[in-house]
Write a protein that holds these residues in place. Structure first.
Motif, PDB file in Angstrom:
ATOM      1  N   GLU A  18      22.382  -7.492  75.548  1.00  0.00           N
ATOM      2  CA  GLU A  18      23.801  -7.819  75.386  1.00  0.00           C
ATOM      3  C   GLU A  18      24.572  -7.545  76.681  1.00  0.00           C
ATOM      4  O   GLU A  18      25.370  -8.374  77.129  1.00  0.00           O
ATOM      5  CB  GLU A  18      24.377  -6.988  74.243  1.00  0.00           C
TER       6      GLU A  18
ATOM      7  N   GLY B  51      26.390 -10.283  79.363  1.00  0.00           N
ATOM      8  CA  GLY B  51      27.758 -10.145  79.854  1.00  0.00           C
ATOM      9  C   GLY B  51      27.817 -10.182  81.360  1.00  0.00           C
ATOM     10  O   GLY B  51      28.681 -10.831  81.958  1.00  0.00           O
TER      11      GLY B  51
ATOM     12  N   ASP C 185      30.469 -14.391  78.202  1.00  0.00           N
ATOM     13  CA  ASP C 185      31.469 -13.562  77.547  1.00  0.00           C
ATOM     14  C   ASP C 185      31.468 -13.789  76.038  1.00  0.00           C
ATOM     15  O   ASP C 185      31.094 -14.847  75.553  1.00  0.00           O
ATOM     16  CB  ASP C 185      32.859 -13.883  78.107  1.00  0.00           C
ATOM     17  N   GLY C 186      31.903 -12.769  75.313  1.00  0.00           N
ATOM     18  CA  GLY C 186      32.048 -12.892  73.865  1.00  0.00           C
ATOM     19  C   GLY C 186      30.765 -12.726  73.086  1.00  0.00           C
ATOM     20  O   GLY C 186      30.739 -12.979  71.887  1.00  0.00           O
ATOM     21  N   VAL C 187      29.688 -12.295  73.727  1.00  0.00           N
ATOM     22  CA  VAL C 187      28.414 -12.085  73.032  1.00  0.00           C
ATOM     23  C   VAL C 187      28.393 -10.646  72.523  1.00  0.00           C
ATOM     24  O   VAL C 187      28.659  -9.707  73.267  1.00  0.00           O
ATOM     25  CB  VAL C 187      27.209 -12.331  73.973  1.00  0.00           C
ATOM     26  N   SER C 188      28.080 -10.479  71.243  1.00  0.00           N
ATOM     27  CA  SER C 188      27.996  -9.129  70.692  1.00  0.00           C
ATOM     28  C   SER C 188      26.964  -9.095  69.569  1.00  0.00           C
ATOM     29  O   SER C 188      26.532 -10.131  69.077  1.00  0.00           O
ATOM     30  CB  SER C 188      29.354  -8.678  70.167  1.00  0.00           C
TER      31      SER C 188
END
Length: 80
Positions: free
Chosen positions: A23, A27, A32-35
């Motif tokens: 993760e 990034g 972006d916005g990966v979780s």
């Protein structure tokens, strides 16, 4: 011949340091916005049998005895 795919993943609540590292790396690479990244294992297995019920029982036994640590991992079997 019966083909199967076995997917092994960590149970919810089990820490996944490799997933966290992936993760973070995503990034860093600009994604972006990966979780919530979780890592797992995939096994493709061929069983030399015409009996789907027996093959499925054998595949479950393989998971329980070797392929998955059922204390911390879940598994799913998909027959093709």
């Amino acid at each position: 011949m019966i083909k199967a795919r076995i997917v092994v993943t960590l149970k919810n609540g089990v820490l996944d340091p490799q997933g966290k590292a992936i993760e973070g790396a995503l990034g860093t690479l600009g994604f972006d916005g990966v979780s919530g990244v979780r890592q797992g294992k995939v096994f493709d297995v061929q069983v030399d049998s015409a009996d789907r019920a027996k093959a499925e029982a054998d595949l479950k036994a393989m998971c329980e005895k070797l392929l998955a640590n059922t204390v911390i991992e879940n598994y799913a079997i998909e027959l093709a």
